[in-house]
Motif scaffolding. Structure first.
Motif, mmCIF file in Angstrom:
data_model
loop_
_atom_site.group_PDB
_atom_site.id
_atom_site.type_symbol
_atom_site.label_atom_id
_atom_site.label_comp_id
_atom_site.label_asym_id
_atom_site.label_seq_id
_atom_site.Cartn_x
_atom_site.Cartn_y
_atom_site.Cartn_z
ATOM 1 N N LEU A 130 61.246 65.979 -86.163
ATOM 2 C CA LEU A 130 61.434 65.181 -84.944
ATOM 3 C C LEU A 130 60.537 65.665 -83.821
ATOM 4 C CD1 LEU A 130 65.295 64.709 -84.620
ATOM 5 C CD2 LEU A 130 63.571 62.990 -85.119
ATOM 6 N N ILE A 131 60.159 66.929 -83.875
ATOM 7 C CA ILE A 131 59.444 67.531 -82.756
ATOM 8 C C ILE A 131 57.928 67.304 -82.863
ATOM 9 C CG2 ILE A 131 59.018 69.881 -83.602
ATOM 10 C CD1 ILE A 131 60.619 70.619 -80.854
ATOM 11 N N LEU A 132 57.511 66.502 -83.850
ATOM 12 C CA LEU A 132 56.077 66.245 -84.026
ATOM 13 C C LEU A 132 55.694 64.793 -83.719
ATOM 14 C CD1 LEU A 132 55.722 67.985 -87.506
ATOM 15 C CD2 LEU A 132 55.288 68.982 -85.285
ATOM 16 N N PRO A 133 56.158 64.240 -82.597
ATOM 17 C CA PRO A 133 55.913 62.811 -82.382
ATOM 18 C C PRO A 133 54.435 62.474 -82.292
ATOM 19 C CG PRO A 133 56.690 63.837 -80.364
ATOM 20 C CD PRO A 133 56.831 64.857 -81.458
ATOM 21 N N GLN B 160 53.065 74.455 -86.415
ATOM 22 C CA GLN B 160 53.264 73.060 -86.785
ATOM 23 C C GLN B 160 53.716 72.238 -85.585
ATOM 24 O OE1 GLN B 160 52.335 71.425 -89.271
ATOM 25 N NE2 GLN B 160 53.938 70.716 -90.618
ATOM 26 N N ALA B 161 54.570 72.828 -84.742
ATOM 27 C CA ALA B 161 55.206 72.056 -83.681
ATOM 28 C C ALA B 161 54.390 71.976 -82.399
ATOM 29 C CB ALA B 161 56.589 72.645 -83.375
ATOM 30 N N CYS B 162 53.515 72.936 -82.149
ATOM 31 C CA CYS B 162 52.798 72.979 -80.865
ATOM 32 C C CYS B 162 51.995 71.702 -80.634
ATOM 33 C CB CYS B 162 51.852 74.175 -80.809
ATOM 34 S SG CYS B 162 50.833 74.169 -79.317
ATOM 35 N N PRO B 163 52.279 70.980 -79.564
ATOM 36 C CA PRO B 163 51.562 69.720 -79.330
ATOM 37 C C PRO B 163 50.088 69.942 -78.973
ATOM 38 C CG PRO B 163 53.018 70.210 -77.489
ATOM 39 C CD PRO B 163 53.297 71.238 -78.545
ATOM 40 N N LYS C 38 63.558 68.375 -76.215
ATOM 41 C CA LYS C 38 64.646 67.404 -76.061
ATOM 42 C C LYS C 38 64.853 66.610 -77.356
ATOM 43 C CE LYS C 38 65.596 63.369 -73.207
ATOM 44 N NZ LYS C 38 64.863 62.341 -73.969
ATOM 45 N N LEU C 39 63.745 66.362 -78.076
ATOM 46 C CA LEU C 39 63.832 65.526 -79.283
ATOM 47 C C LEU C 39 64.744 66.152 -80.339
ATOM 48 C CD1 LEU C 39 60.077 64.576 -79.581
ATOM 49 C CD2 LEU C 39 61.957 63.025 -79.023
ATOM 50 N N THR C 40 64.611 67.471 -80.526
ATOM 51 C CA THR C 40 65.471 68.084 -81.535
ATOM 52 C C THR C 40 66.824 68.448 -80.956
ATOM 53 O OG1 THR C 40 64.264 70.110 -81.072
ATOM 54 C CG2 THR C 40 63.761 68.983 -83.123
ATOM 55 N N LYS C 41 66.855 68.649 -79.645
ATOM 56 C CA LYS C 41 68.142 69.003 -79.032
ATOM 57 C C LYS C 41 69.152 67.891 -79.266
ATOM 58 C CE LYS C 41 70.194 70.711 -74.743
ATOM 59 N NZ LYS C 41 71.304 69.760 -74.725
ATOM 60 N N GLU C 42 68.687 66.650 -79.153
ATOM 61 C CA GLU C 42 69.584 65.518 -79.376
ATOM 62 C C GLU C 42 70.213 65.580 -80.758
ATOM 63 O OE1 GLU C 42 67.319 62.031 -78.559
ATOM 64 O OE2 GLU C 42 67.459 62.334 -76.385
ATOM 65 N N ALA C 43 69.372 65.929 -81.757
ATOM 66 C CA ALA C 43 69.899 66.016 -83.121
ATOM 67 C C ALA C 43 70.863 67.194 -83.254
ATOM 68 C CB ALA C 43 68.759 66.148 -84.124
#
Lengths: 222, 392, 257
Positions: free
Chosen positions: B187-190, C102-105, C210-215
Motif C-alpha cells: 500500500l505504501i508504494l503508490p 522498497q518504500a522510499c518514494p 497514512k496509507l498503511t496506517k489505515e490498514a
C-alpha cells in the motif's frame, strides 16, 4: 517476465511428472484411463434395489421380517449383496443359543476375507438356514436366521421406516459411491458418471482389495 | 547387492539430488559472499524472487491450513475433517520454509528475532513478522497434537487438546491478519507500482485470493499425495471445496472489474505494454478459466478437470503475487530484474525440501491414517470439548 | 523545543564544482574520491551526488522527510527521525529486510550488497558529528556558491521564496519539498520542472505512512470481531449438530414404538 517464468517452471514440473508417471506405467490420479472394466460386469444403480412389503431394513444392513406372531427372520439386504458381489453367508451362532443385540451372528466371505454381520435384535435362535448358497434372493430363500425376540417383540432397534427405506437406500448408495471413489485409485471402477445417479459394478467393494473390505465393514455394517 | 543398499534410482530422485546439490552450493555461496554475489538484486530493485515467490506466494499457498480448519473445526462440517491434517501439515511446512527463505533473503539474518523486542507497530512488516511467528507456533501446536498421538504422550496431548479450539480460532484470526497484510505491504508504494496492480483494496484482494487458492492447494496436494503414496482420493470432498474456490474467485474478479471501471484505471487496459498483457494473463489464467471450469458441474466432478482447474487457480495466484511484487515495480525502478541462477536454485531447493519433509512426516506420523480411525478421533474431539467445559 | 533544521539546494546557483561531494565523502569516511564525480550515482559509497542534466546540476541526497516512509515501514525501528529533522539509521537494530529501500518514494536508501554484514547507507544530515552539535552539514559548509545552505527549515523556506521572487526569470516558480509526500527537510530550487532533473514526480501531498496506517488501524477490530464471530459460529454450529442428533435419536425411538 519473472511471473511468467515462475508459472512456466511450475507447469513444467507438472508436465514432466506426467511423463514420468507414464514411463513408469503407473496411474496418475487425474489422468488414469481404463474404461473397459465395467462393461463386462453387471451394474446396479440407486433405482435397482428390491424391497418386498413387510421387510424392515436396519442400519446394520441386516433385514428383519416378522413371519408369525413369534418368529422374526433376519438376513443380509440387497444393498450389501450388490456391493459385495457373490457372497456366501455362514451363521456364527447355533440353534437354541441366545444372541445379544450387536453380537456377531453370521459371517460372509469376500475375496477370502471374512466380514461380520451383527444382530439388530436380541433373542433366541430357533432356525438356521443351512442351504449354504451364494446369496441371490436375499429377502426370501436366502434368509439366514430365525429368532424369537426377547419379550416377544422387535422393539428398540434401528429399524428404518418403510416409507423412508428407499430414501435411506439411496443415501447409502451415494455413500457407497463416495466410499468407492475415495478408496479407489482407479476412478473408472466406480462407473462413468460417478455422481448423478450412475451405475456401480456389482461386487465393486470386493475389487478394491482387503483393506477396503475392512473399511466397508466398519463404515456400513456397524 | 548394491541395489539393496542404495535407494532405487528414479527420475525425481536424480532431479531432487541435483537441485539439492546446487541449492546447498548457492546457500553456502550466499552466506560466504553476501547477497550481491549471488543475486541480481540491486539498489533499484531490492526485493526479488525470494520475497516475491518464497514469501508472498509461499504464505498464500499455505492458506489451505486456516481455511480448512475454519470449515471443519469452527463451522463443524465434519466431513471435511480428513482433509485437515494434510492441509495443516502443508501449512506448517509452508510457513517454516517461508521463514527459511526469509533467513536467506535478510541481509542481517542473525537479527531476525529483533521484532520480538524492537517494536514498530506502524510497520506492516512488523505485523507480518509477529503474525507469522505466532501462526507458526499455532500450527506447530496443531500439528503436535497429531504427532504426539504417535508417541502416546497422552498427558501433553490432553493439555494441547484442551486448548485446541482457542488455538484454531487464534490461527484463523492470525491468518486473516497476515494474509491481508502481505497486500498492505504494498500500500505504501503508490508512486512506484503500476496502476493496474496498485489499489487501496490490495489487503482485501490478498485475503480473498488466499482463501480461494487455499482450497485449490488442498485439491492439488491431495492429487500429489495420492500419486506419491498411492492411497485414495477424497474426491467428492475436493469437488465440494472447489465450489468455495469458485465463489471467492468470482467475488475478486467482480471487485477488480468494478474497481477498474469506477476509477480511471480502465484506460490502462488498452495500452499495449508488457504490464497490460501480464494483467490480462493473470485474469484469464487465474480467474476466468477456473471460474468457467469449476462452475460446470460435469467438469468439476471429473477427476481430470478438477485437477486442471486447481493448476489454473494456483498458476493464476502466482502470476498475481509476482505481478504485484515484481512486475508492477519494474517500470518505476527502471531496471530489468530477472533472478540469478542461484536465486532460482535456492527457491526450488526450498520447495524440494518442503516436499521431502512432507513425504517423510507422512510416512511416520498419522497424517493420512486419520481417515481409517475416524471413530476414534471423534472421541478425541469430544474429550477436548468436554475438557474446555470442565475447565470453566 | 529545538527548531527543525533543513538543507536548501539551489540548482540555479550550483556551479557543479563537486566540493559538496568531496566534503560528504570525507566526512562520512566513504573511501577514495573519484575524479569523474558527475558520473557517480547514489550508492553505499555515495551519500550525495551531483548529476549533470545538460549544464543544470542537481544534487541527490536523502530528503529527510517530515513523515519519513522509511521510519514508518521499518519493522524494528532501525531508522529514526531525530529532533532536528535528520533521518538516521542504526545498523545494530536492522535485520536487512530492505523494506525501507522498497518504500522510499525518493529512492534514496542504498545497500552494501557486497558485504556479508550489509548496512543501509544514506545521507544522515551529518547528524552524529555535526548537526546534533549545532554545526552545519559538511556539504553546506563546503559549498562556495551558496547553492547548498543549512539552517532552520522555516528560514530556508523564506530564503527560497525570496530567491524565486527576486529572479522570477531564472527560477521555476515552485519549491520542491514543501509538500512532497508530506513535506521534506530538504528543499530544492531549480530553473526547470523538477522531474526533468530526476526528482520523484507526482508524489501525494500527504505522508505515505497514512496509507498503511489505515490498514493497520483495522487490526483490533479484526481481532475482536473475528474472535467473537468464530467463537459464536463454533458454538452455534456445534449446537445445531447436537439438536440434529437429538432429533434423530427421538425419531428412531418413535420408529421402534
Amino acid at each position: 517476465m519473472v511471473a511468467l517464468f515462475v508459472v512456466l517452471t511450475f507447469v513444467l514440473f507438472i508436465v514432466v511428472d506426467l511423463f514420468v508417471v507414464k514411463s513408469q506405467k503407473k496411474h496418475h490420479p487425474a489422468f488414469s484411463v481404463s474404461h473397459s472394466f465395467q462393461e463386462s460386469h453387471a451394474m446396479f444403480n440407486k433405482k435397482s434395489f428390491l424391497l418386498p412389503q413387510g421387510v424392515m431394513l436396519t442400519k446394520l444392513h441386516v433385514w428383519l421380517n416378522r413371519i408369525n406372531d413369534e418368529k422374526v427372520r433376519i438376513g443380509i439386504d440387497d444393498f450389501v449383496m450388490k456391493a459385495l458381489g457373490g457372497v456366501k453367508v455362514v451363521p456364527a451362532v447355533e440353534m437354541g443359543s441366545f444372541v445379544e443385540r450387536g453380537q456377531v451372528v453370521f459371517n460372509a466371505a469376500v475375496n477370502n476375507k471374512k466380514i461380520q454381520f451383527k444382530a439388530p435384535i436380541e433373542g433366541t435362535v430357533v432356525g438356521v438356514n443351512n442351504t449354504n448358497n451364494e446369496i441371490t434372493d436375499p429377502y426370501n430363500n436366502d434368509w439366514v436366521l430365525e429368532i424369537i425376540p426377547k419379550n416377544g417383540d422387535a422393539k428398540q432397534t434401528n429399524v428404518i421406516k418403510y416409507e423412508e427405506a428407499f430414501d435411506w437406500i439411496k443415501s447409502e448408495f451415494k455413500r457407497l459411491k463416495d466410499f468407492i471413489i475415495e478408496q479407489s485409485t482407479q476412478p473408472t471402477l466406480a462407473g462413468v458418471t460417478m455422481y448423478d445417479g450412475g451405475n456401480l459394478v456389482e461386487g465393486v467393494v470386493s475389487y478394491l482389495g482387503d483393506e477396503a473390505i475392512t473399511k466397508f465393514e466398519k463404515e456400513f455394517l456397524s | 547387492m548394491i541395489n539393496k543398499i542404495l535407494p532405487k534410482i528414479t527420475f525425481w530422485r536424480v532431479v531432487g539430488v541435483s537441485i539439492a546439490i546446487f541449492g546447498i552450493y548457492s546457500i553456502i555461496e550466499r552466506f560466504v559472499y553476501g547477497l550481491g554475489a549471488v543475486t541480481n538484486l540491486s539498489d533499484e530493485f531490492p526485493w526479488g524472487l525470494w520475497i516475491g515467490f518464497d514469501v508472498v506466494c509461499g504464505v498464500g499457498l499455505a492458506a489451505g491450513g486456516f481455511t480448512i480448519s475454519a470449515v471443519a473445526h469452527i463451522f463443524h462440517i465434519k466431513k471435511y475433517e480428513p482433509l485437515t491434517r494434510p492441509a495443516i501439515l502443508t501449512a506448517f511446512l509452508g510457513y517454516a520454509f517461508v521463514a527459511l527463505g526469509l533467513i536467506v533473503d535478510l541481509g542481517r539474518w542473525y537479527n531476525i528475532w529483533h521484532p520480538l523486542i524492537m517494536w514498530n507497530p506502524s510497520s506492516v512488516m512488523f505485523e507480518v513478522a509477529w503474525c507469522v511467528m505466532l501462526y507458526l507456533t499455532v500450527l506447530f501446536l496443531e500439528f503436535a497434537s497429531y504427532a504426539l498421538e504417535k508417541f502416546n504422550f497422552n498427558k501433553i496431548l490432553k493439555l494441547i487438546r484442551k486448548a485446541l479450539i482457542p488455538i484454531y480460532i487464534l490461527g484463523i484470526i492470525l491468518s486473516t491478519l497476515h494474509q491481508s497484510s502481505l497486500g498492505s505491504l504494498f500500500l505504501i508504494l503508490p508512486t512506484k507500482m503500476y496502476p493496474l496492480w496498485y489499489s487501496q483494496y490490495l489487503p482485501y484482494y490478498f485475503f480473498f485470493s488466499a482463501i480461494a487458492v487455499g482450497f485449490s492447494m488442498i485439491v492439488f496436494e491431495s492429487y500429489m499425495s495420492s500419486r506419491a503414496f498411492g492411497h485414495g482420493l477424497k474426491f467428492s470432498l475436493l469437488s465440494e471445496i472447489s465450489k468455495i474456490t469458485m465463489v471467492f474467485l468470482s467475488i475478486i474478479l467482480a471487485a477488480k472489474v468494478i474497481e477498474l471501471i469506477a476509477t480511471d484505471k480502465i484506460q490502462y487496459l488498452f495500452i499495449p505494454v508488457t504490464e497490460t498483457y501480464m494483467f490480462y494473463l493473470e485474469l484469464i489464467v487465474g480467474y476466468i478459466i477456473p471460474i468457467f471450469l469449476l462452475s460446470n458441474k460435469e467438469l468439476r466432478t471429473s477427476r481430470k478437470w478438477l485437477y486442471i482447474s486447481s493448476v489454473f487457480v494456483i498458476s493464476g495466484f502466482m502470476l498475481n503475487r509476482i505481478n504485484v511484487s515484481i512486475t508492477s515495480i519494474q517500470r518505476s525502478a527502471g531496471v530489468d530484474y530477472f533472478p540469478s541462477a542461484q536465486e532460482i536454485g535456492i527457491s526450488i531447493f526450498i520447495v524440494t525440501v518442503g516436499v521431502w519433509v512432507f513425504k517423510l512426516i507422512s510416512n511416520y506420523f498419522p497424517v493420512f491414517e486419520h481417515e481409517i480411525e475416524e471413530g476414534e478421533n471423534d472421541h478425541a474431539e469430544n474429550v477436548s470439548v468436554e475438557g474446555i467445559l470442565a475447565n470453566k | 523545543m529545538k527548531s527543525k533544521k533543513g538543507i536548501l539546494f539551489d540548482s540555479v546557483l550550483c556551479v557543479g564544482c563537486g566540493a559538496c561531494y568531496e566534503a560528504c565523502k570525507t566526512e562520512n569516511d566513504l573511501g577514495e574520491i573519484p575524479e569523474d564525480y558527475f558520473k557517480q550515482r547514489l550508492s553505499d559509497k555515495n551519500f550525495s551526488v551531483i548529476e549533470d542534466y545538460d549544464g543544470i546540476y542537481a544534487r541527490k541526497l536523502c530528503m529527510h522527510c517530515a513523515e519519513p516512509t522509511c521510519v514508518s515501514v521499518c519493522p524494528v525501528y532501525a531508522i529514526e527521525k531525530k529532533e532536528n529533522g535528520a533521518v538516521v539509521y542504526d545498523a545494530d537494530k536492522c535485520m536487512g529486510c530492505r523494506y525501507c529501500m522498497q518504500a522510499c518514494p525518493h529512492n534514496i536508501p542504498r545497500y552494501e550488497w557486497a558485504s556479508n554484514n550489509p548496512r543501509i547507507r544514506k545521507c544522515t544530515m551529518c547528524y552524529e558529528n555535526r548537526t546534533s552539535k549545532g554545526l552545519p552539514t559538511a556539504c553546506a559548509e563546503a559549498c562556495p556558491a551558496e547553492a547548498t545552505l543549512y539552517g532552520d527549515l522555516d528560514e530556508l523556506k523564506v530564503i527560497a521564496r525570496k530567491r524565486i521572487e527576486e529572479n522570477p526569470d531564472s527560477y521555476y516558480p515552485e519549491i520542491y519539498g514543501l509538500d512532497e509526500a508530506g513535506g521534506t527537510n530538504v528543499l530544492i530550487l531549480a530553473s526547470v520542472p523538477f522531474e526533468q532533473l530526476g526528482y520523484a514526480p507526482n508524489l501525494p501531498k500527504e505522508g505515505l505512512p497514512k496509507l498503511t496506517k489505515e490498514a493497520l488501524d483495522k487490526i483490533p477490530g479484526v481481532v475482536t470481531f473475528g474472535g467473537l464471530f468464530l467463537g459464536g459460529m463454533y458454538w452455534l454450529t456445534k449446537r445445531k449438530n447436537e439438536i440434529a442428533k437429538e432429533k434423530l435419536v427421538k425419531e428412531l425411538d418413535n420408529n421402534d414404538k
